[in-house]
Design a protein around this motif. Structure first.
Motif, PDB file in Angstrom:
ATOM      1  N   UNK A   1     -16.409 -17.871  -1.621  1.00 14.77           N
ATOM      2  CA  UNK A   1     -15.523 -16.732  -1.311  1.00 14.77           C
ATOM      3  C   UNK A   1     -16.343 -15.457  -1.108  1.00 14.77           C
ATOM      4  N   UNK A   2     -16.204 -14.887   0.078  1.00 16.20           N
ATOM      5  CA  UNK A   2     -16.896 -13.634   0.366  1.00 16.20           C
ATOM      6  C   UNK A   2     -16.320 -12.508  -0.470  1.00 16.20           C
ATOM      7  N   UNK A   3     -17.199 -11.781  -1.113  1.00 11.39           N
ATOM      8  CA  UNK A   3     -16.732 -10.566  -1.778  1.00 11.39           C
ATOM      9  C   UNK A   3     -16.492  -9.517  -0.704  1.00 11.39           C
ATOM     10  N   UNK A   4     -15.612  -8.585  -0.978  1.00 15.67           N
ATOM     11  CA  UNK A   4     -15.219  -7.624   0.055  1.00 15.67           C
ATOM     12  C   UNK A   4     -16.345  -6.639   0.390  1.00 15.67           C
ATOM     13  N   UNK A   5     -17.484  -6.761  -0.263  1.00 14.70           N
ATOM     14  CA  UNK A   5     -18.668  -5.878  -0.093  1.00 14.70           C
ATOM     15  C   UNK A   5     -18.591  -4.622  -0.948  1.00 14.70           C
ATOM     16  N   UNK A   6     -19.641  -3.816  -0.825  1.00 22.09           N
ATOM     17  CA  UNK A   6     -19.846  -2.765  -1.819  1.00 22.09           C
ATOM     18  C   UNK A   6     -19.392  -1.373  -1.400  1.00 22.09           C
ATOM     19  N   UNK A   7     -19.033  -1.212  -0.148  1.00 21.81           N
ATOM     20  CA  UNK A   7     -18.687   0.145   0.274  1.00 21.81           C
ATOM     21  C   UNK A   7     -17.527   0.700  -0.557  1.00 21.81           C
ATOM     22  N   UNK A   8     -17.692   1.928  -0.990  1.00 18.10           N
ATOM     23  CA  UNK A   8     -16.744   2.547  -1.923  1.00 18.10           C
ATOM     24  C   UNK A   8     -15.325   2.476  -1.401  1.00 18.10           C
ATOM     25  N   UNK A   9     -14.471   2.003  -2.217  1.00 14.13           N
ATOM     26  CA  UNK A   9     -13.066   2.067  -1.888  1.00 14.13           C
ATOM     27  C   UNK A   9     -12.477   0.775  -1.377  1.00 14.13           C
ATOM     28  N   UNK A  10     -12.424   0.648  -0.057  1.00 15.48           N
ATOM     29  CA  UNK A  10     -11.689  -0.469   0.552  1.00 15.48           C
ATOM     30  C   UNK A  10     -10.250  -0.447   0.091  1.00 15.48           C
ATOM     31  N   UNK A  11      -9.794   0.739  -0.243  1.00 22.81           N
ATOM     32  CA  UNK A  11      -8.473   0.855  -0.840  1.00 22.81           C
ATOM     33  C   UNK A  11      -7.388   0.209   0.003  1.00 22.81           C
ATOM     34  N   UNK A  12      -7.434   0.445   1.311  1.00 21.31           N
ATOM     35  CA  UNK A  12      -6.359  -0.111   2.143  1.00 21.31           C
ATOM     36  C   UNK A  12      -6.300  -1.629   2.040  1.00 21.31           C
ATOM     37  N   UNK A  13      -7.475  -2.275   1.990  1.00 16.91           N
ATOM     38  CA  UNK A  13      -7.475  -3.734   1.870  1.00 16.91           C
ATOM     39  C   UNK A  13      -6.701  -4.185   0.643  1.00 16.91           C
ATOM     40  N   UNK A  14      -6.928  -3.490  -0.474  1.00 16.10           N
ATOM     41  CA  UNK A  14      -6.267  -3.898  -1.713  1.00 16.10           C
ATOM     42  C   UNK A  14      -4.786  -3.558  -1.698  1.00 16.10           C
ATOM     43  N   UNK A  15      -4.444  -2.471  -1.047  1.00 15.39           N
ATOM     44  CA  UNK A  15      -3.022  -2.127  -0.938  1.00 15.39           C
ATOM     45  C   UNK A  15      -2.298  -3.213  -0.133  1.00 15.39           C
ATOM     46  N   UNK A  16      -2.915  -3.640   0.949  1.00 16.57           N
ATOM     47  CA  UNK A  16      -2.303  -4.703   1.753  1.00 16.57           C
ATOM     48  C   UNK A  16      -2.198  -5.994   0.940  1.00 16.57           C
ATOM     49  N   UNK A  17      -3.261  -6.347   0.236  1.00 15.20           N
ATOM     50  CA  UNK A  17      -3.206  -7.545  -0.605  1.00 15.20           C
ATOM     51  C   UNK A  17      -2.124  -7.391  -1.681  1.00 15.20           C
ATOM     52  N   UNK A  18      -2.025  -6.202  -2.248  1.00 16.12           N
ATOM     53  CA  UNK A  18      -1.023  -5.959  -3.285  1.00 16.12           C
ATOM     54  C   UNK A  18       0.385  -6.199  -2.784  1.00 16.12           C
ATOM     55  N   UNK A  19       0.692  -5.688  -1.607  1.00 14.44           N
ATOM     56  CA  UNK A  19       2.041  -5.893  -1.062  1.00 14.44           C
ATOM     57  C   UNK A  19       2.255  -7.333  -0.627  1.00 14.44           C
ATOM     58  N   UNK A  20       1.239  -7.928  -0.012  1.00 17.13           N
ATOM     59  CA  UNK A  20       1.384  -9.324   0.421  1.00 17.13           C
ATOM     60  C   UNK A  20       1.507 -10.261  -0.773  1.00 17.13           C
TER      61      UNK A  20
ATOM     62  N   UNK B   1      -7.170  -3.855   9.778  1.00 16.83           N
ATOM     63  CA  UNK B   1      -7.603  -4.287   8.445  1.00 16.83           C
ATOM     64  C   UNK B   1      -7.027  -5.666   8.109  1.00 16.83           C
ATOM     65  N   UNK B   2      -5.805  -5.939   8.566  1.00 15.61           N
ATOM     66  CA  UNK B   2      -5.232  -7.275   8.350  1.00 15.61           C
ATOM     67  C   UNK B   2      -6.098  -8.334   9.040  1.00 15.61           C
ATOM     68  N   UNK B   3      -6.533  -8.021  10.243  1.00 19.25           N
ATOM     69  CA  UNK B   3      -7.411  -8.957  10.943  1.00 19.25           C
ATOM     70  C   UNK B   3      -8.706  -9.203  10.178  1.00 19.25           C
ATOM     71  N   UNK B   4      -9.249  -8.095   9.648  1.00 18.52           N
ATOM     72  CA  UNK B   4     -10.494  -8.220   8.878  1.00 18.52           C
ATOM     73  C   UNK B   4     -10.282  -9.079   7.627  1.00 18.52           C
ATOM     74  N   UNK B   5      -9.171  -8.878   6.961  1.00 21.28           N
ATOM     75  CA  UNK B   5      -8.890  -9.659   5.749  1.00 21.28           C
ATOM     76  C   UNK B   5      -8.795 -11.138   6.091  1.00 21.28           C
ATOM     77  N   UNK B   6      -8.287 -11.417   7.289  1.00 22.59           N
ATOM     78  CA  UNK B   6      -8.173 -12.811   7.688  1.00 22.59           C
ATOM     79  C   UNK B   6      -9.539 -13.362   8.078  1.00 22.59           C
ATOM     80  N   UNK B   7     -10.246 -12.586   8.905  1.00 22.54           N
ATOM     81  CA  UNK B   7     -11.473 -13.127   9.483  1.00 22.54           C
ATOM     82  C   UNK B   7     -12.663 -13.155   8.541  1.00 22.54           C
ATOM     83  N   UNK B   8     -12.899 -12.074   7.806  1.00 27.80           N
ATOM     84  CA  UNK B   8     -14.056 -12.172   6.931  1.00 27.80           C
ATOM     85  C   UNK B   8     -13.671 -12.367   5.479  1.00 27.80           C
TER      86      UNK B   8
END
Lengths: 195, 195
Positions: free
Chosen positions: B1-20, B52-59
């Motif tokens: 499982x790829x970690x989402x990487x280290x760049x600070x935040x990625x908040x939107x990714x987690x918000x999308x995961x939270x709602x999904x 961002x949804x595409x990114x969550x799917x692809x990477x």
DNA sequence: GCAAACATGTAAGAGGTTACATGATTAC
DNA sequence: GTAATCATGTAACCTCTTACATGTTTGC
């Protein structure tokens, strides 16, 4: 005179012009000053400050730059606002801000999705942030708001004295924000404990 | 499982995961939901949400996507969180946020440099922002905080009921922020009038 | 028929963040 | 001497904002 263009904000450019309007300064001095004042509600990295100063000089001649070439090897660049820069600053101040800024608070999306979390972990995080905001409040309460420029600098340029009340109003915002946040954290900690 | 990487935040990714994590949804639904909830303290444009949804799917295959190909021509893409996505969400929630977010409020640098301005113009601007924050407070006071998902959606997934108190805590932040801001504006308007 | 809401995308450009990089001066 | 502070820059990468672009469905 080139207008600064239409992209929303350009806040840093105006902050730099605002400080340079007090007196000529280096990028380093601007960075220090910002860190102790406007940086509390509009942060900037030194990498942004140096590049933005160059932009202000190159596309609009809003500031002028003079390398301190005396006898030392430290290449300090002293920036001075031009009359075009002063006009630009005044124009910006004259155009009222129509929209409110958006809040961007990382703790809140985390709390929003905290139904899945361990309550103890949530409480630890909230208490940690309580300490951070408490520290910030202590800091804000330790300053008066007028010590930004030296008394000599203020004496040398009496116009600056008129700025101090406005500096203090922004400081009061910082204090009230910190108090509100602490208050909210206390209520929120109690709510989580009671769940 | 790829970690989402280290760049600070990625908040939107987690918000999308939270709602999904509540239920499968389209990008459009996510946008609407965010606009009425987390968007008040972490805004996102639809252009960001779709990419961002595409990114969550692809990477990382953190979400899976299914084009609704039934009989209609509206190509709705329904996103579903994967177990890798749930693991990622839980890991993020498990790592406490160490630092406080920076305030970024355009009105404050303007006020900071307002010594040069016409007092009447400053007051107009402050009163305009008073109205904006008043409206926001009225909005926050008009909602309860639990109407985010339909009662059926909540009944269908009882885990969601446990989220509602957390939604309400973030709503309380919005209300208290608006009240603090109004209060500060009232004091500040009085200060400027008194200068 | 038409407007509002539903629905999804791409691209360009601006700003924000981190890391890398270097060297001088001051105070101990 | 050496650490802290002074002093300035570049590059890579990511996020944010605006604009462009297209087509469907629902309610009036």
């Amino acid at each position: 005179m080139d207008k600064i263009t239409q992209y929303a904000g350009h806040m840093l450019r105006y902050i730099l012009l605002g400080f340079l309007n007090y007196r000529p300064m280096t990028g380093y001095e601007l960075k220090t000053l910002i860190d102790h004042s406007t940086g509390h509600f509009w942060h900037a990295y030194h990498s942004q400050i140096y590049t933005t100063l160059r932009k202000l000089e190159e596309d609009g001649r809003l500031v002028s730059e003079e390398e301190e070439a005396d006898d030392n090897k430290l290449n300090r660049r002293i920036y001075t606002i031009t009359s075009a820069g002063q006009a630009e600053l005044m124009q910006w101040l004259g155009e009222p801000l129509q929209e409110m800024s958006r809040v961007k608070e990382e703790l809140l999306p985390r709390l929003f999705f905290s139904g899945l979390r361990d309550k103890a972990a949530i409480l630890d995080e909230l208490r940690h942030h309580r300490r951070l905001h408490q520290q910030k409040l202590v800091y804000y309460e330790s300053i008066e708001g007028g010590e930004l420029l030296s008394p000599q600098a203020i004496e040398a340029n009496p116009a600056i004295a008129g700025e101090i009340p406005y500096w203090q109003m922004t400081l009061r915002f910082g204090r009230q924000y910190a108090r509100m946040y602490l208050n909210w954290l206390d209520e929120t900690i109690a709510s989580v404990e009671a769940l």
